[in-house]
Scaffold this active site. Structure first.
Site, PDB file in Angstrom:
ATOM      1  NE  ARG A 120      -3.988  -2.036   2.114  1.00  0.00           N
ATOM      2  CZ  ARG A 120      -3.920  -3.002   3.044  1.00  0.00           C
ATOM      3  NH1 ARG A 120      -3.030  -2.923   4.016  1.00  0.00           N
ATOM      4  NH2 ARG A 120      -4.745  -4.006   2.996  1.00  0.00           N
ATOM      5  CE  LYS A 142      -0.398  13.203 -15.412  1.00  0.00           C
ATOM      6  NZ  LYS A 142      -0.694  13.653 -16.792  1.00  0.00           N
ATOM      7  CD  GLU A 184       7.141  14.580 -23.272  1.00  0.00           C
ATOM      8  OE1 GLU A 184       6.395  15.581 -23.201  1.00  0.00           O
ATOM      9  OE2 GLU A 184       6.690  13.406 -23.217  1.00  0.00           O
ATOM     10  CE  LYS A 226       5.575  16.567 -14.979  1.00  0.00           C
ATOM     11  NZ  LYS A 226       5.658  15.306 -15.674  1.00  0.00           N
ATOM     12  CD  GLU A 236      -3.729  15.571 -16.749  1.00  0.00           C
ATOM     13  OE1 GLU A 236      -2.557  15.205 -16.584  1.00  0.00           O
ATOM     14  OE2 GLU A 236      -4.442  15.194 -17.682  1.00  0.00           O
ATOM     15  NE  ARG A 240       0.854  16.306 -13.914  1.00  0.00           N
ATOM     16  CZ  ARG A 240       1.507  15.545 -13.063  1.00  0.00           C
ATOM     17  NH1 ARG A 240       1.222  15.611 -11.785  1.00  0.00           N
ATOM     18  NH2 ARG A 240       2.451  14.714 -13.466  1.00  0.00           N
ATOM     19  CG  ASN A 244      -1.499  15.188 -21.021  1.00  0.00           C
ATOM     20  OD1 ASN A 244      -0.697  14.273 -21.094  1.00  0.00           O
ATOM     21  ND2 ASN A 244      -2.243  15.414 -19.956  1.00  0.00           N
ATOM     22  CG  HIS A 247       1.427  13.775 -24.209  1.00  0.00           C
ATOM     23  ND1 HIS A 247       2.118  14.923 -24.534  1.00  0.00           N
ATOM     24  CD2 HIS A 247       2.278  13.031 -23.452  1.00  0.00           C
ATOM     25  CE1 HIS A 247       3.329  14.874 -23.990  1.00  0.00           C
ATOM     26  NE2 HIS A 247       3.451  13.740 -23.334  1.00  0.00           N
ATOM     27  CG  HIS A 251      -0.754   8.799 -24.914  1.00  0.00           C
ATOM     28  ND1 HIS A 251      -1.332   9.392 -23.820  1.00  0.00           N
ATOM     29  CD2 HIS A 251       0.577   8.788 -24.660  1.00  0.00           C
ATOM     30  CE1 HIS A 251      -0.384   9.720 -22.943  1.00  0.00           C
ATOM     31  NE2 HIS A 251       0.776   9.366 -23.434  1.00  0.00           N
ATOM     32  CG  HIS A 264       6.173   9.099 -24.755  1.00  0.00           C
ATOM     33  ND1 HIS A 264       4.798   8.949 -24.744  1.00  0.00           N
ATOM     34  CD2 HIS A 264       6.419  10.259 -24.088  1.00  0.00           C
ATOM     35  CE1 HIS A 264       4.251   9.967 -24.105  1.00  0.00           C
ATOM     36  NE2 HIS A 264       5.211  10.775 -23.691  1.00  0.00           N
TER      37      HIS A 264
HETATM   38  P1  NAD Z   1      12.789   4.526 -22.038  1.00  0.00           P
HETATM   39  O1  NAD Z   1      12.629   4.467 -20.600  1.00  0.00           O
HETATM   40  O2  NAD Z   1      12.294   3.382 -22.851  1.00  0.00           O
HETATM   41  O3  NAD Z   1      14.345   4.746 -22.362  1.00  0.00           O
HETATM   42  C1  NAD Z   1      14.739   4.833 -23.709  1.00  0.00           C
HETATM   43  C2  NAD Z   1      15.863   3.824 -24.049  1.00  0.00           C
HETATM   44  O4  NAD Z   1      17.104   4.348 -23.598  1.00  0.00           O
HETATM   45  C3  NAD Z   1      15.714   2.475 -23.397  1.00  0.00           C
HETATM   46  O5  NAD Z   1      16.182   1.481 -24.277  1.00  0.00           O
HETATM   47  C4  NAD Z   1      16.643   2.588 -22.180  1.00  0.00           C
HETATM   48  O6  NAD Z   1      17.103   1.339 -21.724  1.00  0.00           O
HETATM   49  C5  NAD Z   1      17.767   3.398 -22.764  1.00  0.00           C
HETATM   50  N1  NAD Z   1      18.537   4.192 -21.818  1.00  0.00           N
HETATM   51  C6  NAD Z   1      18.089   4.846 -20.723  1.00  0.00           C
HETATM   52  N2  NAD Z   1      19.052   5.602 -20.214  1.00  0.00           N
HETATM   53  C7  NAD Z   1      20.139   5.420 -20.977  1.00  0.00           C
HETATM   54  C8  NAD Z   1      21.442   5.964 -20.955  1.00  0.00           C
HETATM   55  N3  NAD Z   1      21.810   6.884 -20.073  1.00  0.00           N
HETATM   56  N4  NAD Z   1      22.333   5.550 -21.901  1.00  0.00           N
HETATM   57  C9  NAD Z   1      21.948   4.653 -22.838  1.00  0.00           C
HETATM   58  N5  NAD Z   1      20.721   4.133 -22.931  1.00  0.00           N
HETATM   59  C10 NAD Z   1      19.827   4.515 -22.003  1.00  0.00           C
HETATM   60  O7  NAD Z   1      12.109   5.823 -22.675  1.00  0.00           O
HETATM   61  P2  NAD Z   1      11.922   7.311 -22.140  1.00  0.00           P
HETATM   62  O8  NAD Z   1      11.832   8.128 -23.358  1.00  0.00           O
HETATM   63  O9  NAD Z   1      12.907   7.658 -21.103  1.00  0.00           O
HETATM   64  O10 NAD Z   1      10.499   7.269 -21.422  1.00  0.00           O
HETATM   65  C11 NAD Z   1       9.319   7.023 -22.154  1.00  0.00           C
HETATM   66  C12 NAD Z   1       8.247   6.596 -21.208  1.00  0.00           C
HETATM   67  O11 NAD Z   1       7.985   7.647 -20.271  1.00  0.00           O
HETATM   68  C13 NAD Z   1       6.921   6.289 -21.869  1.00  0.00           C
HETATM   69  O12 NAD Z   1       6.422   5.083 -21.370  1.00  0.00           O
HETATM   70  C14 NAD Z   1       6.027   7.437 -21.475  1.00  0.00           C
HETATM   71  O13 NAD Z   1       4.685   7.065 -21.421  1.00  0.00           O
HETATM   72  C15 NAD Z   1       6.578   7.804 -20.134  1.00  0.00           C
HETATM   73  N6  NAD Z   1       6.323   9.188 -19.721  1.00  0.00           N
HETATM   74  C16 NAD Z   1       5.825   9.385 -18.478  1.00  0.00           C
HETATM   75  C17 NAD Z   1       5.610  10.665 -18.023  1.00  0.00           C
HETATM   76  C18 NAD Z   1       5.134  10.898 -16.613  1.00  0.00           C
HETATM   77  O14 NAD Z   1       4.801  12.030 -16.279  1.00  0.00           O
HETATM   78  N7  NAD Z   1       5.130   9.904 -15.779  1.00  0.00           N
HETATM   79  C19 NAD Z   1       5.900  11.766 -18.836  1.00  0.00           C
HETATM   80  C20 NAD Z   1       6.412  11.525 -20.106  1.00  0.00           C
HETATM   81  C21 NAD Z   1       6.628  10.226 -20.539  1.00  0.00           C
HETATM   82  N1  GLY Z   2       3.779  14.362 -18.726  1.00  0.00           N
HETATM   83  C1  GLY Z   2       2.492  14.882 -18.391  1.00  0.00           C
HETATM   84  C2  GLY Z   2       2.318  15.149 -16.930  1.00  0.00           C
HETATM   85  O1  GLY Z   2       3.179  14.869 -16.145  1.00  0.00           O
HETATM   86  O2  GLY Z   2       1.300  15.629 -16.544  1.00  0.00           O
END
Ligand code: NAD
Ligand code: GLY
Length: 357
Positions: A120, A142, A184, A226, A236, A240, A244, A247, A251, A264
């Site tokens: 939890r 998030k 982003e 942010k 949101e 907030r 998006n 997005h 998405h 992404h």
């Molecule tokens: P990811 O986590 O898949 O990383 C991209 C690639 O780079 C992967 O293959 C990873 O293993 C590799 N990698 C990571 N760090 C590295 C480094 N320093 N050197 C070499 N390789 C490295 O992708 P991302 O773009 O970081 O994240 C995308 C995800 O984030 C999506 O699922 C998206 O929905 C989510 N997201 C969430 C939020 C939120 O607010 N929570 C906001 C934006 C995106």
């Molecule tokens: N990446 C969108 C949010 O954090 O609200």
């Protein structure tokens, strides 16, 4: 070291931004550690950064174990999430074991959700290693996994105890991933800060060349925006949603193409372009504004053309968007460059014309 603070009604936590901070954890993270840590990373990041992280913890006398997951957006699902729970239970991890997300947004989102739900709620720390995660996903709480029918559909709002950004980790990031993160960064400028947009236009070459000063400025500026938005509207209900931009379309692209096919950030870039075209169609942006955005995205090596699929499929995917209220899709559009707004006042014919253009 740059330190920013994120404040929500229930939590206040720091974002530490520094080159080399993975090796000097003791200066920043010490107050946020509990008696045991579970470091969760993936098979790509482990050989690059896990040892440095573990070494720093050893020197602090902290007890820890590591969990290494498969790499990829296609693994951001129940099965992989369960691997985290399995390892925590096997190790008899207690509720105050701190989960550390060492990786990009996929690891950060999944580990955050594991932390939100394990017994939890266990504490967690974000150590983002991609540009995208350093400017966006590690901040704001998030957390989620994907469902085959929609991106990030299962999740929770759950804030970390701290965020540690080591800009040096970007040196090993593939070019395509660096560009995905820039999508982003450009998003923030478009919704909130036209001066930052000009700065990005002037400094895109430096960012792509991984100039440390330019990257630090872009990360700090993005995290600052942010943090401001999250402080105003953690869950949101209002402002907030602006984060998006691109997005709703993005998405839909990710779900339609199969998770991991379009990154992404790439899907967001094509989505931003569609949002700009829709804003132009509704009389808010001039064509020259759209050209300006397209030029910047192109300079960042990002796609500006969405893949082609049926309007009915777009609508089906967008009907799952988390901004949908009483069946109405709400779009983040631009009144002008640097000023985003949310509206559901978009006719199907305008939408169809933009999607099929
Ligand atoms: P990811 O986590 O898949 O990383 C991209 C690639 O780079 C992967 O293959 C990873 O293993 C590799 N990698 C990571 N760090 C590295 C480094 N320093 N050197 C070499 N390789 C490295 O992708 P991302 O773009 O970081 O994240 C995308 C995800 O984030 C999506 O699922 C998206 O929905 C989510 N997201 C969430 C939020 C939120 O607010 N929570 C906001 C934006 C995106
Ligand atoms: N990446 C969108 C949010 O954090 O609200």
């Amino acid at each position: 070291m740059i330190t920013l603070t994120v404040s929500t009604p229930d939590a206040s936590y720091p974002i530490f931004i520094q080159a080399g901070s993975l090796n000097t954890l003791h200066y920043s993270l010490q107050p946020y550690l509990t008696h045991q840590l579970a470091i969760v990373t993936n098979e790509t990041i482990a050989p690059l950064y896990l040892r440095a992280f573990e070494y720093a913890l050893q020197s602090m006398g902290v007890s820890f174990f590591s969990i290494i997951l498969p790499d990829g957006e296609q693994y951001k699902n129940w099965e992989t999430l369960n691997l985290i729970y399995d390892a925590l239970l096997r190790k008899k991890a207690e509720r105050n074991t701190t989960l550390v997300a060492l990786g990009g947004g996929v690891i950060g989102d999944m580990v955050g959700f594991a932390a939100a739900t394990y017994q939890r709620g266990a504490p967690f720390i974000q150590v983002p290693t991609t540009l995208l995660s350093q400017v966006d996903s590690s901040v704001g709480g998030k957390t989620a996994i994907n469902h085959p029918l929609g991106k990030n559909m299962i999740g929770a709002f759950y804030q970390p105890k701290a965020v540690l950004v080591d800009i040096n980790t970007l040196n090993t990031l593939p070019d395509r991933e660096l560009s995905a993160g820039l999508a982003e960064v450009i998003k923030y400028a478009l919704i909130k800060d036209v001066q930052f947009l000009s700065w990005l236009e002037d400094n895109m070459d430096l960012l792509l060349a991984r100039d440390q000063k330019a990257l630090a400025y872009a990360i700090q500026t993005s995290c600052h925006m942010k943090a401001q938005v999250v402080a105003e509207d953690e869950k949101e209900h209002g402002v907030r949603a602006l984060l998006n931009l691109g997005h709703t379309f993005g998405h839909a692209i990710e779900t339609q193409m199969g998770y991991g096919v379009w990154l992404h950030g790439e899907a967001v870039a094509a989505g931003i372009m569609l949002a700009c075209r829709l804003s132009e169609k509704l009389g808010f942006l001039a064509n020259s504004d759209c050209v300006r955005v397209k030029t910047l995205l192109t300079k960042a090596n990002l796609p500006v053309q969405a893949p082609s699929f049926a309007v009915s499929q777009w609508l089906e995917h967008m009907s799952h968007d988390k901004k949908v209220v009483q069946g109405n899709i709400r779009f983040v559009l631009l009144k002008s460059l640097g000023s985003g707004f949310v509206t559901s006042q978009v006719s199907i014919s305008d939408l169809e014309s933009v999607l099929s253009s």
